[in-house]
Design a protein around this motif. Structure first.
Motif, short mmCIF file in Angstrom:
data_model
loop_
_atom_site.label_atom_id
_atom_site.label_comp_id
_atom_site.label_asym_id
_atom_site.label_seq_id
_atom_site.Cartn_x
_atom_site.Cartn_y
_atom_site.Cartn_z
N SER A 155 -18.11 6.33 2.66
CA SER A 155 -17.22 7.47 2.40
C SER A 155 -17.41 8.53 3.47
CB SER A 155 -17.52 8.06 1.02
OG SER A 155 -18.82 8.65 1.03
N ALA A 156 -16.46 9.46 3.52
CA ALA A 156 -16.56 10.55 4.48
C ALA A 156 -17.81 11.38 4.24
CB ALA A 156 -15.31 11.44 4.40
N GLU A 157 -18.16 11.57 2.96
CA GLU A 157 -19.35 12.36 2.62
C GLU A 157 -20.61 11.67 3.11
OE1 GLU A 157 -21.45 14.46 -1.29
OE2 GLU A 157 -19.68 13.17 -1.53
N ASP A 158 -20.67 10.35 2.96
CA ASP A 158 -21.84 9.61 3.43
C ASP A 158 -21.97 9.70 4.94
OD1 ASP A 158 -22.45 8.88 0.87
OD2 ASP A 158 -21.37 6.96 0.96
N ILE A 159 -20.85 9.58 5.63
CA ILE A 159 -20.87 9.63 7.09
C ILE A 159 -21.37 10.99 7.58
CG2 ILE A 159 -19.42 9.61 9.16
CD1 ILE A 159 -17.71 7.49 7.76
#
Length: 600
Positions: A155-159
């Motif tokens: 996800s964008a948050e993980d990245i």
């Protein structure tokens, strides 16, 4: 769409925007080093005939410039926000990364080859450090590409979490050659610039470029250190990176502009992030300008020159204002001294006599005034009375006020000398003394008029004045009215019995003027009222005059004494003016012949 779905979509959009913004920033930062240091080497070639004709060197440096621009183009083309990317981020982002890797990896290999070519040129040994920095920037770029190419489905948050933690560990090479070649003294520019950037390579590059242009450069590794340095040293300009950890550029800028001591320092925002909304935010709160990374040296030079030119103009303006304020303070002090000196020209104490009451009021429109009054003893039981208004206002009128007052006194005191001389000759004739006194009045005014007109006629200064000599025993008043407002004799029941009108023109207009003398009698219970035109022409906020008619209406109201009548006039005039600016000096004089010795 439900509210929860809408909020979720908004959060996803924000996170994807942040991912793209962060990647653009991190990829452009090393490209900035590649372009900047290669441009520095190119600038050095301009002064070297051999190197400037070495086609191998020229081709390698030109290739570095082209490679850097290609990487920027790829970053700009692929890291673009779209609805499709937001909706299908986990799958589409991998495609974006693959496209970036496909474009940039071969370019990185070309850059290393160009650096190797430059290292083999013996004549470029002096530029070896700059070539090393290009290689260092390229290595950093390669580490970033390797990092993002390893990202799989996430996800964008993980990245954001992974990338921030990893990218912060990418090392930057420090400048090992701080003694850069500067321009000659004749080309030195004046200005101390603070560069604020969390990336060491950027700070070194900015410093090198600015020092080569003749500026003194200081650096700060983050916003907190910048604020600390700004509290201890004066800077002419701040180059402020937008994207920094902990305290970002916008937050630093906000603190600067809220500080009275620092808000005047111009700030140019610099960032690899070219989001227009962030640019607008910075400009709205006071940033002077904005420059995107990688920096174009020509544009950087132009923006800094323009900004410092404007600052120098503002500094000159502030210096001028400080000088004006200083001069104004000195002038105010001088005028205050002048006011005190002028007050000393007015009688410190009014004449005291059991049969007479003398009252006066004086209020200048400015610190110094052209109005004045005077009461002074001449021969025994005789008092000189003067009320006058010098033309114009301010310092010039005040100086002539002192001159008129002094001349009248000097010439008038001849009465005492003549009186004593007459007594020493054995004369006891009242008529002879009365004739002598009348002639002396005329001579005092005539001599004053001639002195001013002859010695200061080119200044066109004159005064309307009333000058009389009052016999305290008999109440007889002999006077000359030189173009002044008519004095008024008020009976004990408040009636205007007589107006002492002008007997000649204003004093000082031209020499050899004839002034006629007149006589009147002040009876017991009567009050003589004199005033300047600042009373009748006093204006309120609507521009309306107090008027002579209103003055005459007030003075015909019964009053117990001259002091009471003067106080009533004063209160009404000041009430009429209220909060309006006082237009002219105000002077009032009241002389009351008491009914009997027991009258208060």
């Amino acid at each position: 769409m439900s509210t929860s779905e809408s909020d979720s979509l908004s959060a996803s959009h924000q996170q994807v925007t942040e991912v793209l913004s962060l990647l653009r920033h991190e990829l452009r930062t090393p490209v900035n080093g590649i372009l900047g240091y290669s441009e520095i080497i190119l600038d050095d070639l301009e002064g070297d005939e051999f190197l400037s004709s070495n086609q191998t060197v020229i081709n390698a440096l030109s290739s570095l410039q082209i490679c850097g621009q290609k990487i920027l183009t790829s970053v700009n083309n692929h890291l673009v926000l779209s609805t499709e990317l937001v909706n299908n981020f986990e799958s589409d982002f991998i495609t974006v990364i693959n496209l970036l890797t496909h474009d940039i990896v071969p370019i990185i290999d070309n850059i290393f080859e160009d650096c190797e070519t430059l290292h083999h040129e013996e004549q470029l040994k002096a530029s070896g450090t700059d070539i090393d920095k290009i290689e260092s920037s390229t290595k950093n770029l390669k580490k970033i590409i390797n990092l993002i190419s390893q990202i799989k489905i996430a996800s964008a948050e993980d990245i954001l979490c992974i990338f921030r933690g990893e990218s912060n560990r990418i090392e930057n090479v420090q400048d090992k050659n701080p003694h850069d070649r500067l321009k000659s003294d004749s080309e030195q520019k004046f200005g101390v610039i603070l560069v604020v950037d969390d990336v060491e390579n950027n700070r070194v590059l900015f410093s090198r470029q600015l020092q080569r242009q003749g500026y003194e450069v200081d650096t700060a590794v983050d916003g907190y250190q910048a604020l600390e340095k700004l509290s201890h040293r004066a800077y002419d300009l701040i180059l402020l990176d937008y994207m920094m950890p902990e305290l970002n550029g916008f937050q630093v800028l906000s603190r600067l502009k809220s500080d009275q001591k620092l808000r005047h320092i111009p700030v140019i925002m610099i960032s690899a992030n070219d989001e227009i909304d962030q640019v607008i935010r910075c400009i709205e709160i006071g940033a002077e300008d904005y420059l995107p990374k990688p920096l174009n040296s020509t544009l950087l030079r132009a923006r800094i020159t323009s900004t410092l030119d404007k600052k120098q103009l503002r500094d000159r303006e502030q210096d001028y204002l400080r000088q004006v304020e200083s001069l104004s303070a000195k002038m105010t002090k001088e005028l205050e001294m002048g006011r005190q000196m002028q007050l000393n020209f007015l009688p410190r104490e009014l004449v005291q006599h059991p049969s007479w009451q003398f009252s006066a009021f004086f209020k200048p429109a400015r610190q110094v005034a052209g109005d004045f009054y005077d009461l002074f003893e001449l021969t025994e039981n005789r008092v000189g009375i003067v009320i006058a208004d010098v033309c114009d206002k301010g310092v010039g009128a005040a100086l002539f006020m002192a001159l008129f007052r002094s001349l009248i006194r000097i010439f008038s005191f001849q009465i005492q000398i003549d009186y004593k001389a007459t007594c020493s000759q054995g004369s006891d004739s009242f008529n002879d003394l009365q004739i002598l006194k009348s002639e002396q009045i005329l001579e005092a005014i005539a001599l004053t008029n001639d002195y001013v007109a002859i010695h200061h006629g080119d200044l066109s200064m004159f005064a309307t004045l009333f000058y009389g000599i009052l016999d305290l025993n008999t109440g007889q008043l002999s006077y000359i009215n030189g173009g002044h407002e008519s004095l008024v004799v008020i009976t004990s029941d408040g009636k205007i019995r007589e107006q002492l009108k002008a007997t000649g023109p204003a004093v000082g207009m031209m020499p050899k003027i004839t002034f006629k003398m007149a006589n009147t009698q002040i009876e017991r219970g009567e009050i003589l009222v004199g005033y300047t035109d600042g009373v009748s022409e006093a204006r309120n906020l609507d521009g309306e005059f107090f008027s002579r008619d209103e003055l005459y209406r007030i003075i015909q109201q019964p009053a117990d004494s001259g002091a009471d009548l003067l106080e009533t006039i004063k209160v009404n005039v000041l009430k009429h003016i209220d909060t309006a600016e006082q237009f002219d000096d105000i002077t009032l004089l009241a002389i009351h012949r008491r009914e009997s010795l027991s009258s208060s």
